[in-house]
Design an enzyme around this catalytic site. Structure first.
Site, short mmCIF file in Angstrom:
data_model
loop_
_atom_site.label_atom_id
_atom_site.label_comp_id
_atom_site.label_asym_id
_atom_site.label_seq_id
_atom_site.Cartn_x
_atom_site.Cartn_y
_atom_site.Cartn_z
NE ARG A 91 5.04 -9.46 7.46
CZ ARG A 91 6.26 -9.70 7.02
NH1 ARG A 91 7.00 -8.73 6.52
NH2 ARG A 91 6.75 -10.90 7.08
NE ARG A 241 15.72 -15.76 5.75
CZ ARG A 241 14.43 -15.48 5.66
NH1 ARG A 241 13.52 -16.42 5.85
NH2 ARG A 241 14.04 -14.26 5.40
#
Ligand code: ADP
Length: 401
Positions: A91, A241
């Site tokens: 990944r 976030r």
């Protein structure tokens, strides 16, 4: 073919070993605290007890060697020899504009990943460590990079450009790239398959909501817009976030609080979102518990999170001039009955008709949670990013032989 999937972070490394004949997972696991004094390897062979080992693992090459040791261990292993691993899939978070699909690891693709360190300073160097570590432990075994950004490379200019001086795009490639591409790709295809409808004719909105979160408009099987931007900070409110905010806040707060660039980055990435509003946690389970117990801050955090997600769904229905299917996936999307309920209750203008009993069912399979009369099908589809990496790796390696 047996494919080892590796997801390397700066101090962790997740792995899954697939037998691609039937796409079964032979074993999976995680090495944590790489570079610290007591690293932990948790190994989960299919159908057997988990194994945990604590040892000193100072870097990724040793971590992969330990993974290979346990995969080939007489007692807890699932392979007779490392030679059974015929391909490795990695990944990689950022593929920039260079990678529109997964790619074989070679000197050119590695050089490109290094050029992209700037755009993903936390993630791409870790992926590169994983690639190097796999190369040194399994020389000659083909390796493939699978990117979080590649699926979104089909976005048109009007969706990926920011309305700022174009020289910044030309010089530094400042634009929107998106993330979670393997997940949005997987669940949109799985939704079409589940409904037995042609993907090419469908307008799908995929909501990948976990610790991080993004929403994607998938039209005719390709991403036409997504909520994350140049970095994973844009878009939805997330665990820690902020998601979307007025960019003028950044210089304003930096000035008032005398913050450095790294301090403001840390504030927006690590100390915002659910955590900042609830004051309790970034974890949706704890937020939900707080809300049920009547905690006002948890309730507000949940409401903001849900409201912002719902606004993105509305904007992508507008972007595609309609929507046939909405998909919920990832930790929150797959598990939070109340989040899906609150979102769907306010989408009746699109013709969404939630079936509360179906919404309350838990299963690890794709399923519909709307009534037979609902104009839009809302589905829960468990994501499987590792399987996408394994499939891409398998396909690309077979094509290269
Ligand atoms: P990551 O982005 O790290 O891959 P996940 O997709 O695993 O994250 O999602 C983690 C999030 O899923 C956490 O906020 C967690 O609280 C949430 N989650 C897991 N189970 C539930 C649940 N039963 N109800 C609500 N939220 C849940």
């Amino acid at each position: 073919m047996k494919v080892l999937v590796i997801n390397a972070g700066s101090s962790s490394l997740k792995y899954q070993l697939y037998n691609m004949t039937d796409e079964s997972v032979l074993a999976k696991g995680l090495v944590e605290r790489i570079g610290m004094d007591s690293s932990i390897l948790t190994h989960k062979p299919a159908g057997r007890e988990d194994v945990t080992e604590v040892s000193e693992i100072l870097e990724h090459t040793t971590a992969i060697r330990k993974v290979i040791d346990i995969l080939t261990d007489k007692e807890n292993g699932v392979l007779s020899s490392v030679d059974e691993i015929q391909a490795v899939g990695h990944r990689v978070v950022h593929g920039g504009e260079a990678f529109k699909e997964s790619a074989l690891v070679d000197s050119a693709s590695k050089a490109e990943i290094r050029r992209l360190f700037d755009l993903a300073p936390l993630h791409n160097p870790a992926a590169m460590m994983g690639i190097r570590a796999a190369e040194s432990n399994m020389p000659g075994v083909p390796q493939v990079m699978v990117f979080d950004t590649a699926f979104h490379q089909t976005m048109p200019e009007k969706a990926y450009l920011y309305a700022i001086p174009r020289v910044l795009y030309k010089k530094y490639k400042v634009r929107r790239y998106g993330a979670h591409g393997t997940s949005h790709d997987y669940v949109s295809k799985a939704a079409a398959e589940y409904l037995d409808r042609p993907l090419e004719d469908m307008k799908i909105i995929t909501c990948h909501v976990g610790n991080g979160g993004s929403v994607t408009a998938v039209q005719g099987g390709v991403s036409v817009d997504t909520s994350m931007g140049m970095t994973p900070l844009e878009g939805l409110m997330m665990g820690t976030r902020s998601g979307d905010l007025d960019p003028a806040i950044v210089p304003y707060v930096m000035n008032k609080e005398e913050l450095s660039v790294s301090e403001v980055n840390s504030m927006l990435n690590k100390h915002s979102g659910l955590l900042a509003i609830s004051g309790i946690s970034s974890d949706m389970r704890e937020i939900t518990e707080g809300m049920e117990a009547g905690d006002a801050n948890s309730t507000l955090a949940f409401e903001m999170y849900e409201y912002r997600l719902r606004k993105y769904i509305g904007s992508y229905a507008a972007a595609m001039n309609g929507v046939d299917v909405i998909v919920f996936t990832a930790g929150v999307g797959e598990n939070s009955v109340v989040l899906r309920q609150k979102v769907c209750e306010q989408l009746t203008y699109l013709g969404v008709e939630l079936d509360e009993a179906l919404n309350a069912i838990r299963s690890g399979e794709p399923r519909r949670i709307t009534t037979a009369n609902s104009k839009v099908d809302v589905l829960v589809v468990p994501t499987n990013e590792e399987l996408v990496i394994a499939r891409d790796t398998h396909r690309i390696v077979l094509n290269s032989l």
